[in-house]
Design an enzyme around this catalytic site. Structure first.
Site, PDB file in Angstrom:
ATOM      1  N   LYS A  53      23.482  52.683  51.694  1.00 35.46           N
ATOM      2  CA  LYS A  53      23.335  51.720  52.791  1.00 35.46           C
ATOM      3  C   LYS A  53      22.254  50.682  52.484  1.00 35.46           C
ATOM      4  O   LYS A  53      22.353  49.525  52.901  1.00 35.46           O
ATOM      5  CB  LYS A  53      23.065  52.463  54.110  1.00 35.46           C
ATOM      6  CG  LYS A  53      24.234  53.353  54.553  1.00 35.46           C
ATOM      7  CD  LYS A  53      25.541  52.578  54.698  1.00 35.46           C
ATOM      8  CE  LYS A  53      26.698  53.422  55.177  1.00 35.46           C
ATOM      9  NZ  LYS A  53      27.960  52.677  55.281  1.00 35.46           N
ATOM     10  N   TYR A  68      23.639  58.803  51.011  1.00 33.00           N
ATOM     11  CA  TYR A  68      24.013  57.892  52.105  1.00 33.00           C
ATOM     12  C   TYR A  68      22.980  56.775  52.240  1.00 33.00           C
ATOM     13  O   TYR A  68      23.315  55.592  52.291  1.00 33.00           O
ATOM     14  CB  TYR A  68      24.129  58.689  53.412  1.00 33.00           C
ATOM     15  CG  TYR A  68      24.639  57.885  54.582  1.00 33.00           C
ATOM     16  CD1 TYR A  68      26.003  57.726  54.791  1.00 33.00           C
ATOM     17  CD2 TYR A  68      23.761  57.275  55.475  1.00 33.00           C
ATOM     18  CE1 TYR A  68      26.483  56.985  55.861  1.00 33.00           C
ATOM     19  CE2 TYR A  68      24.230  56.528  56.551  1.00 33.00           C
ATOM     20  CZ  TYR A  68      25.594  56.399  56.739  1.00 33.00           C
ATOM     21  OH  TYR A  68      26.064  55.652  57.806  1.00 33.00           O
ATOM     22  N   ASP A  95      43.207  52.542  55.978  1.00 35.22           N
ATOM     23  CA  ASP A  95      42.456  53.809  55.971  1.00 35.22           C
ATOM     24  C   ASP A  95      43.224  54.792  55.094  1.00 35.22           C
ATOM     25  O   ASP A  95      44.430  54.630  54.885  1.00 35.22           O
ATOM     26  CB  ASP A  95      42.371  54.362  57.411  1.00 35.22           C
ATOM     27  CG  ASP A  95      41.209  55.331  57.609  1.00 35.22           C
ATOM     28  OD1 ASP A  95      40.258  54.979  58.323  1.00 35.22           O
ATOM     29  OD2 ASP A  95      41.263  56.450  57.043  1.00 35.22           O
ATOM     30  N   THR A 116      30.553  58.817  66.924  1.00 35.27           N
ATOM     31  CA  THR A 116      31.891  58.753  66.313  1.00 35.27           C
ATOM     32  C   THR A 116      32.121  60.079  65.600  1.00 35.27           C
ATOM     33  O   THR A 116      31.170  60.845  65.371  1.00 35.27           O
ATOM     34  CB  THR A 116      31.966  57.639  65.246  1.00 35.27           C
ATOM     35  OG1 THR A 116      31.134  58.028  64.140  1.00 35.27           O
ATOM     36  CG2 THR A 116      31.526  56.289  65.769  1.00 35.27           C
ATOM     37  N   ASN A 142      34.186  48.750  55.915  1.00 34.20           N
ATOM     38  CA  ASN A 142      33.586  49.684  56.875  1.00 34.20           C
ATOM     39  C   ASN A 142      33.766  51.155  56.505  1.00 34.20           C
ATOM     40  O   ASN A 142      32.985  52.001  56.944  1.00 34.20           O
ATOM     41  CB  ASN A 142      34.216  49.390  58.259  1.00 34.20           C
ATOM     42  CG  ASN A 142      33.975  50.491  59.256  1.00 34.20           C
ATOM     43  OD1 ASN A 142      32.891  50.577  59.837  1.00 34.20           O
ATOM     44  ND2 ASN A 142      34.973  51.355  59.457  1.00 34.20           N
ATOM     45  N   ILE A 180      25.655  56.356  66.040  1.00 34.36           N
ATOM     46  CA  ILE A 180      26.764  55.989  66.927  1.00 34.36           C
ATOM     47  C   ILE A 180      27.657  57.205  67.132  1.00 34.36           C
ATOM     48  O   ILE A 180      27.957  57.927  66.164  1.00 34.36           O
ATOM     49  CB  ILE A 180      27.606  54.831  66.306  1.00 34.36           C
ATOM     50  CG1 ILE A 180      26.710  53.659  65.854  1.00 34.36           C
ATOM     51  CG2 ILE A 180      28.681  54.356  67.274  1.00 34.36           C
ATOM     52  CD1 ILE A 180      25.914  52.960  66.927  1.00 34.36           C
TER      53      ILE A 180
HETATM   54  P1  NAP Z   1      34.439  57.680  61.105  1.00 33.14           P
HETATM   55  O1  NAP Z   1      34.738  57.805  62.557  1.00 33.14           O
HETATM   56  O2  NAP Z   1      34.461  58.898  60.252  1.00 33.14           O
HETATM   57  O3  NAP Z   1      35.418  56.560  60.493  1.00 33.14           O
HETATM   58  C1  NAP Z   1      35.430  56.250  59.127  1.00 33.14           C
HETATM   59  C2  NAP Z   1      36.868  56.114  58.670  1.00 33.14           C
HETATM   60  O4  NAP Z   1      36.851  55.816  57.253  1.00 33.14           O
HETATM   61  C3  NAP Z   1      37.649  57.431  58.851  1.00 33.14           C
HETATM   62  O5  NAP Z   1      38.952  57.191  59.285  1.00 33.14           O
HETATM   63  C4  NAP Z   1      37.599  57.983  57.430  1.00 33.14           C
HETATM   64  O6  NAP Z   1      38.604  58.920  57.169  1.00 33.14           O
HETATM   65  C5  NAP Z   1      37.781  56.705  56.630  1.00 33.14           C
HETATM   66  N1  NAP Z   1      37.510  56.916  55.217  1.00 33.14           N
HETATM   67  C6  NAP Z   1      36.616  57.764  54.651  1.00 33.14           C
HETATM   68  N2  NAP Z   1      36.713  57.727  53.306  1.00 33.14           N
HETATM   69  C7  NAP Z   1      37.699  56.840  53.011  1.00 33.14           C
HETATM   70  C8  NAP Z   1      38.290  56.386  51.806  1.00 33.14           C
HETATM   71  N3  NAP Z   1      37.893  56.847  50.621  1.00 33.14           N
HETATM   72  N4  NAP Z   1      39.252  55.461  51.865  1.00 33.14           N
HETATM   73  C9  NAP Z   1      39.701  55.000  53.056  1.00 33.14           C
HETATM   74  N5  NAP Z   1      39.212  55.418  54.244  1.00 33.14           N
HETATM   75  C10 NAP Z   1      38.209  56.316  54.224  1.00 33.14           C
HETATM   76  O7  NAP Z   1      32.996  57.041  60.881  1.00 33.14           O
HETATM   77  P2  NAP Z   1      32.206  55.850  61.624  1.00 33.14           P
HETATM   78  O8  NAP Z   1      31.025  56.445  62.248  1.00 33.14           O
HETATM   79  O9  NAP Z   1      33.125  55.002  62.419  1.00 33.14           O
HETATM   80  O10 NAP Z   1      31.693  55.069  60.342  1.00 33.14           O
HETATM   81  C11 NAP Z   1      32.176  53.805  59.949  1.00 33.14           C
HETATM   82  C12 NAP Z   1      31.100  53.139  59.114  1.00 33.14           C
HETATM   83  O11 NAP Z   1      29.935  52.948  59.918  1.00 33.14           O
HETATM   84  C13 NAP Z   1      30.665  53.945  57.890  1.00 33.14           C
HETATM   85  O12 NAP Z   1      30.457  53.075  56.803  1.00 33.14           O
HETATM   86  C14 NAP Z   1      29.359  54.569  58.349  1.00 33.14           C
HETATM   87  O13 NAP Z   1      28.501  54.848  57.288  1.00 33.14           O
HETATM   88  C15 NAP Z   1      28.822  53.448  59.226  1.00 33.14           C
HETATM   89  N6  NAP Z   1      27.804  53.901  60.179  1.00 33.14           N
HETATM   90  C16 NAP Z   1      28.062  54.907  61.046  1.00 33.14           C
HETATM   91  C17 NAP Z   1      27.058  55.335  61.913  1.00 33.14           C
HETATM   92  C18 NAP Z   1      27.260  56.452  62.897  1.00 33.14           C
HETATM   93  O14 NAP Z   1      26.247  56.968  63.413  1.00 33.14           O
HETATM   94  N7  NAP Z   1      28.459  56.851  63.218  1.00 33.14           N
HETATM   95  C19 NAP Z   1      25.798  54.710  61.867  1.00 33.14           C
HETATM   96  C20 NAP Z   1      25.581  53.693  60.965  1.00 33.14           C
HETATM   97  C21 NAP Z   1      26.589  53.293  60.120  1.00 33.14           C
HETATM   98  P3  NAP Z   1      38.185  60.494  57.279  1.00 33.14           P
HETATM   99  O15 NAP Z   1      37.989  60.757  58.735  1.00 33.14           O
HETATM  100  O16 NAP Z   1      39.361  61.184  56.688  1.00 33.14           O
HETATM  101  O17 NAP Z   1      36.917  60.665  56.476  1.00 33.14           O
END
Ligand code: NAP
Length: 251
Positions: free
Chosen positions: A161, A157, A38, A192, A91, A190
């Site tokens: 996706k 976004y 990360d 998060t 991810n 989700i």
């Molecule tokens: P999250 O809690 O924000 O976790 C994502 C992680 O990726 C964070 O630690 C973030 O750091 C890191 N990150 C962002 N940009 C980066 C970069 N350039 N290089 C390395 N690390 C980086 O989000 P999440 O909800 O778990 O999302 C994870 C994945 O699931 C994403 O691809 C998201 O699109 C997908 N997703 C999420 C949801 C939802 O509703 N949560 C739904 C569908 C799909 P920072 O916090 O510093 O940005």
């Protein structure tokens, strides 16, 4: 829990938080050696400590997935640390600003494309040869329900996706015969930090109501699907897009 990943090493990007962290924790619980990659290195260290405290094996690696050389370095680090790369989860992602297409600046658009889409190409480019070298394995790319549905005010976004689903299918076809399975996961909304840090209570309520199950999803529920797809139990599954969305897409 079955130790299905004993002897396997797995690289998970964006695993300092949310879904990626839940995947890293579940994989470690099932015996994997996990590289928690990360750009938030303190957050990654926190997840590694949690894994160690639970008796698992993990190392943190600082990576900005928008830089191909850093994504390559994450693969090299995994091989040097654990001898091979067997599985990977692409991810890391961001949501981008909430506004309509014509209000996006070119810079905002490019940042989302670089983080959510180009990063996965870099991942596949370096992970696939390493996994072939290891004798085969599996990759999960994190898409979304917005990989098959539109959603207003998230144009970049939604574009990334959808594109990830196509990238997943194409690469899966190319490497199936060499023992690399590649699938996409499509979570609903989700709970998060990606969602909660810029969503007010009323919007959260509305988003929950979009899921027939009547609530938002949990990171662990997405991790369960990702871990299944990475495991040998999913040995005949490749090139497909799997929803974990509380019924959102069935409507
Ligand atoms: P999250 O809690 O924000 O976790 C994502 C992680 O990726 C964070 O630690 C973030 O750091 C890191 N990150 C962002 N940009 C980066 C970069 N350039 N290089 C390395 N690390 C980086 O989000 P999440 O909800 O778990 O999302 C994870 C994945 O699931 C994403 O691809 C998201 O699109 C997908 N997703 C999420 C949801 C939802 O509703 N949560 C739904 C569908 C799909 P920072 O916090 O510093 O940005």
């Amino acid at each position: 829990m079955a130790r299905e990943f004993e002897g396997k090493s797995v690289l998970v990007t964006g695993s300092a938080s949310g879904i990626g962290a839940a995947i890293a924790l579940q994989l470690a619980e099932e015996g994997a050696s996990v590289v928690v990659a990360d750009h938030d290195s303190r957050g990654a260290q926190r997840i590694v400590k949690k894994i160690h405290d639970a008796g698992g094996e993990a190392k943190a690696f600082k990576v900005d997935v928008t830089h191909p050389s850093e994504v390559h370095a994450a693969v090299t680090f995994t091989i040097e640390a654990y001898g091979a790369l067997h599985c990977a989860v692409n991810n890391a992602g961001i949501s981008g600003p909430n506004k309509p297409t014509t209000d996006y600046t070119v810079k905002e658009w490019q940042r989302v494309i670089d983080t959510n889409l180009n990063s996965v190409f870099y991942g596949l480019k370096y992970q696939i040869p390493a996994i072939i070298e290891a004798g085969g394995g599996s990759i999960v790319n994190m898409s979304s329900i917005l990989g098959s549905n539109g959603f207003a005010n998230a144009p970049a976004y939604v574009t990334t996706k959808h594109a990830l689903v196509g990238m997943t299918k194409s690469s899966a076809l190319e490497y199936a015969a060499q023992g690399v399975r590649i699938n996409a996961v499509g979570p609903g909304f989700i709970e998060t930090p990606l969602l909660t840090r810029k969503t007010d209570a009323e919007t959260m309520e509305h988003l929950s109501s979009l899921h027939p199950i009547g609530r938002l999803g949990r990171a662990e529920e997405v991790a369960a699907l990702a871990c299944f797809l990475l495991s040998d139990r999913a040995s005949f599954i490749t090139g497909s897009y799997h929803l974990v969305d509380g019924g959102y897409s069935a409507q």
